[in-house]
Structure formats: structure tokens, C-alpha cells
Design a protein around this motif. Structure first.
Motif, PDB file in Angstrom:
ATOM      1  N   UNK A   1       0.832  -1.206   0.000  1.00 14.83           N
ATOM      2  CA  UNK A   1       0.000   0.000   0.000  1.00 14.83           C
ATOM      3  C   UNK A   1       0.870   1.262   0.000  1.00 14.83           C
ATOM      4  N   UNK A   2       1.886   1.225   0.807  1.00 20.16           N
ATOM      5  CA  UNK A   2       2.813   2.363   0.872  1.00 20.16           C
ATOM      6  C   UNK A   2       3.542   2.514  -0.454  1.00 20.16           C
ATOM      7  N   UNK A   3       3.877   1.382  -1.057  1.00 20.78           N
ATOM      8  CA  UNK A   3       4.562   1.429  -2.342  1.00 20.78           C
ATOM      9  C   UNK A   3       3.710   2.069  -3.432  1.00 20.78           C
ATOM     10  N   UNK A   4       2.417   1.760  -3.393  1.00 24.12           N
ATOM     11  CA  UNK A   4       1.508   2.351  -4.403  1.00 24.12           C
ATOM     12  C   UNK A   4       1.440   3.859  -4.228  1.00 24.12           C
ATOM     13  N   UNK A   5       1.353   4.278  -2.978  1.00 21.54           N
ATOM     14  CA  UNK A   5       1.270   5.730  -2.712  1.00 21.54           C
ATOM     15  C   UNK A   5       2.536   6.439  -3.195  1.00 21.54           C
ATOM     16  N   UNK A   6       3.677   5.799  -2.899  1.00 19.78           N
ATOM     17  CA  UNK A   6       4.945   6.397  -3.325  1.00 19.78           C
ATOM     18  C   UNK A   6       5.009   6.480  -4.862  1.00 19.78           C
ATOM     19  N   UNK A   8       2.504   6.606  -6.974  1.00 21.69           N
ATOM     20  CA  UNK A   8       1.569   7.653  -7.453  1.00 21.69           C
ATOM     21  C   UNK A   8       2.165   9.033  -7.254  1.00 21.69           C
ATOM     22  N   UNK A   9       2.812   9.229  -6.101  1.00 22.62           N
ATOM     23  CA  UNK A   9       3.416  10.546  -5.823  1.00 22.62           C
ATOM     24  C   UNK A   9       4.540  10.826  -6.826  1.00 22.62           C
ATOM     25  N   UNK A  10       5.393   9.817  -7.038  1.00 20.36           N
ATOM     26  CA  UNK A  10       6.491  10.003  -8.008  1.00 20.36           C
ATOM     27  C   UNK A  10       5.953  10.270  -9.415  1.00 20.36           C
ATOM     28  N   UNK A  11       4.879   9.549  -9.786  1.00 20.92           N
ATOM     29  CA  UNK A  11       4.282   9.757 -11.103  1.00 20.92           C
ATOM     30  C   UNK A  11       3.724  11.173 -11.240  1.00 20.92           C
ATOM     31  N   UNK A  12       3.088  11.642 -10.187  1.00 18.66           N
ATOM     32  CA  UNK A  12       2.532  13.005 -10.213  1.00 18.66           C
ATOM     33  C   UNK A  12       3.646  14.035 -10.322  1.00 18.66           C
TER      34      UNK A  12
END
Length: 311
Positions: A1-6, A8-12
């Protein structure tokens, strides 16, 4: 879950950086790009890419022609008349880099250089020359402004004098002078018209005299020709009459010859005519020699005279 958030943040962050690195420049516009505070390149119309954070758009320039009205400037003419002059300048940016780094504010610089050049130009001209020759002011100002703005990346396309403010007393004097000049011109034009009219009348009279003389000359020539023609016709008529008389006499003689009359009969007829002539008052009668020979003797002649004139 934390990996997905990271992720998404990097992609943004990546999308934001990419978007920030895209620059869309409108038509007739350029942008000055600096990289780490130093000039890097000039962006032209269309889609352009820069490096976010490192590259920065310093300034945008509109390449269309700009119009700036210079506030009214009070200047003194060569003949010491203070007038107010309002100008409009038309210029365009031809070198965006120089326009960015050559001067801090080229619009303000144009205003100042126009005011300075205007004073220098007007100070060399008198008021009458200024009012009648605005084109010279505009041309001189444009030359001075072109030289001054050459290092600014700006080209002065045109300078227009919008208004000239003249003091009221000078304006009244000028109006009086203009009225006097108009009256003077009217008098001169009237005198010129009268002069031209006199000249035309004189020329018309001279032309009439010449035409009359030519007409009289032509009439005399025609009269002379008519008299000559009449004389020629009269001479021809007399000649024809003599010719006809001669032809008639010749015809009579031919007729007598054809009738067979001899010389004695003709002589007798002649003496009959002489007898009739002798009855007149004439005392001298000329008798042709042929008639005398035909009668044969002088006695016959005497007898004739005795018969016709007993005395």
C-alpha cells in the motif's frame, strides 16, 4: 500500500515536471530563456521544451508593431517661441535578446530619447517652418531615434506629430498675418486678372486689325483678278467678233464668186454706191484702183459725178 502511494506521488511529480517543461508560445511572440540565471535561448511560436527548475522564462516580447504616445513636450523654436508638441511613435522589437539585456525599459527609453531629439530638432527651426514642414520634423526624429535605439533591439518604424500647441497671442498674430496675406494675394490675383484681360483685349484687337487687313488685301486681289478676267473675256469677245466678221466677209465673197459675177458688174455696183455717197456733203471720195480700171477711163468717172452732182 505504501509502495503504491509512493509510486503515485512520483508519477505526479514526473507529470508535473514534464508539464512545467513544456512551453507553448503564441504567434508573433518570443520568450527569452535563462539557464541558471544566464541567457540560454529564445523560444519562438509553437511548442517548446525546457528543463524545469534549471531553465526559466525571463521575459516575453510581442513582435507586432507597438504604438506609444509621447506626452506633450514644451520646446522652444529658433525664433524663441514656446510650443507644445505631442508625438506618437510606432516601433517593433527586432532583436529580443538586445531588447531584454540592452536596456531595462525600452519604452521609457524611447520616450526620453524622443523628447531629447525633439528639442534638438525644433530648436533649429523657426515657427513658420515647423508649421509648414512637419515631414522634416518626423524624418529627422526617425533618423535620430534609429541611431539611438540600434543597440536596444528596437526599430522605430514611424514618428507622427499629433498636435502643435501654439500660444494664443502668437496664434492671433498668425491669423492676422494670414488674413493680410490672403487679402494681398486677392489683390495680386485681381491685378493679374486685369492685366491678363487687358493683354487679351489688345491681342484680340490686333488680331481683328490683322484679319481686316488680310480681308481687304484679299478683296483687292479678287477685284484685280475679276477685272483682269473681264478684260480677258472682252478681248476674247472682240477677237471672236472680228473673226466672225471676217468669216462672214469671206463667206460673202465666196458667195459672189459662186454666183458668177464678173469684175465689171462689181465695179458698176461700186460706182452706184459711190454715186450715192457723192450725193452727200463730202467733197473728197477715194476710188479703188480696181474700180477705176474696170470703168476704163476717167471720163466715165466724171460722167458719174456730173450725173450725181450737176454742180
Amino acid at each position: 500500500m505504501v509502495g503504491i502511494i509512493v509510486f503515485v506521488v512520483l508519477l505526479a511529480v514526473v507529470v508535473a515536471i514534464v508539464i512545467k517543461g513544456i512551453r507553448i508560445i503564441p504567434q508573433q511572440t518570443v520568450a527569452i530563456v535563462e539557464r541558471l540565471g544566464k541567457y540560454n535561448k529564445t523560444l519562438h511560436a509553437g511548442v517548446n521544451l525546457i528543463i524545469p527548475v534549471i531553465d526559466k522564462v525571463r521575459l516575453r516580447h510581442d513582435l507586432r508593431i507597438h504604438q506609444e504616445t509621447v506626452p506633450s513636450q514644451s520646446v522652444i523654436t529658433k525664433d524663441n517661441v514656446a510650443i507644445g508638441v505631442e508625438l506618437a511613435t510606432f516601433f517593433s522589437v527586432v532583436d529580443p535578446k538586445l531588447a531584454t539585456y540592452g536596456i531595462a525599459n525600452y519604452v521609457g527609453g524611447i520616450h526620453n530619447i524622443v523628447a531629447s531629439a525633439l528639442r534638438a530638432t525644433i530648436g533649429k527651426m523657426e515657427l513658420d517652418e515647423i508649421l509648414s514642414n512637419r515631414d522634416r520634423i518626423q524624418t529627422d526624429l526617425r533618423l535620430v531615434l534609429d541611431q539611438a535605439s540600434e543597440n536596444w533591439g528596437v526599430r522605430i518604424d514611424r514618428v507622427e506629430v499629433l498636435q502643435l500647441a501654439i500660444p494664443s497671442d502668437i496664434q492671433n498674430s498668425m491669423e492676422k498675418q494670414m488674413r493680410a496675406e490672403r487679402e494681398k494675394r486677392a489683390i495680386i490675383l485681381q491685378a493679374e486678372g486685369e492685366k491678363q484681360s487687358t493683354v487679351l483685349r489688345a491681342e484680340a484687337q490686333r488680331a481683328a486689325v490683322v484679319l481686316a487687313a488680310e480681308a481687304e488685301k484679299q478683296r483687292q486681289i479678287l477685284d484685280a483678278e475679276a477685272k483682269q478676267k473681264a478684260q480677258e473675256l472682252e478681248a476674247i469677245g472682240k477677237a471672236e467678233a472680228i473673226k466672225h466678221v471676217a468669216e462672214a466677209e469671206r463667206a460673202r465673197i465666196e458667195a459672189i464668186k459662186l454666183a458668177g459675177l464678173d469684175a465689171q458688174i462689181l465695179a458698176y455696183k461700186s460706182f452706184e454706191a459711190l454715186g450715192q455717197m457723192a450725193e452727200g456733203k463730202s467733197t473728197t471720195i477715194f476710188i479703188p484702183t480696181d474700180a477705176v480700171n474696170a470703168l476704163g477711163s476717167v471720163g466715165m468717172i466724171g460722167k458719174i459725178f456730173d450725173i450725181t452732182n450737176p454742180k
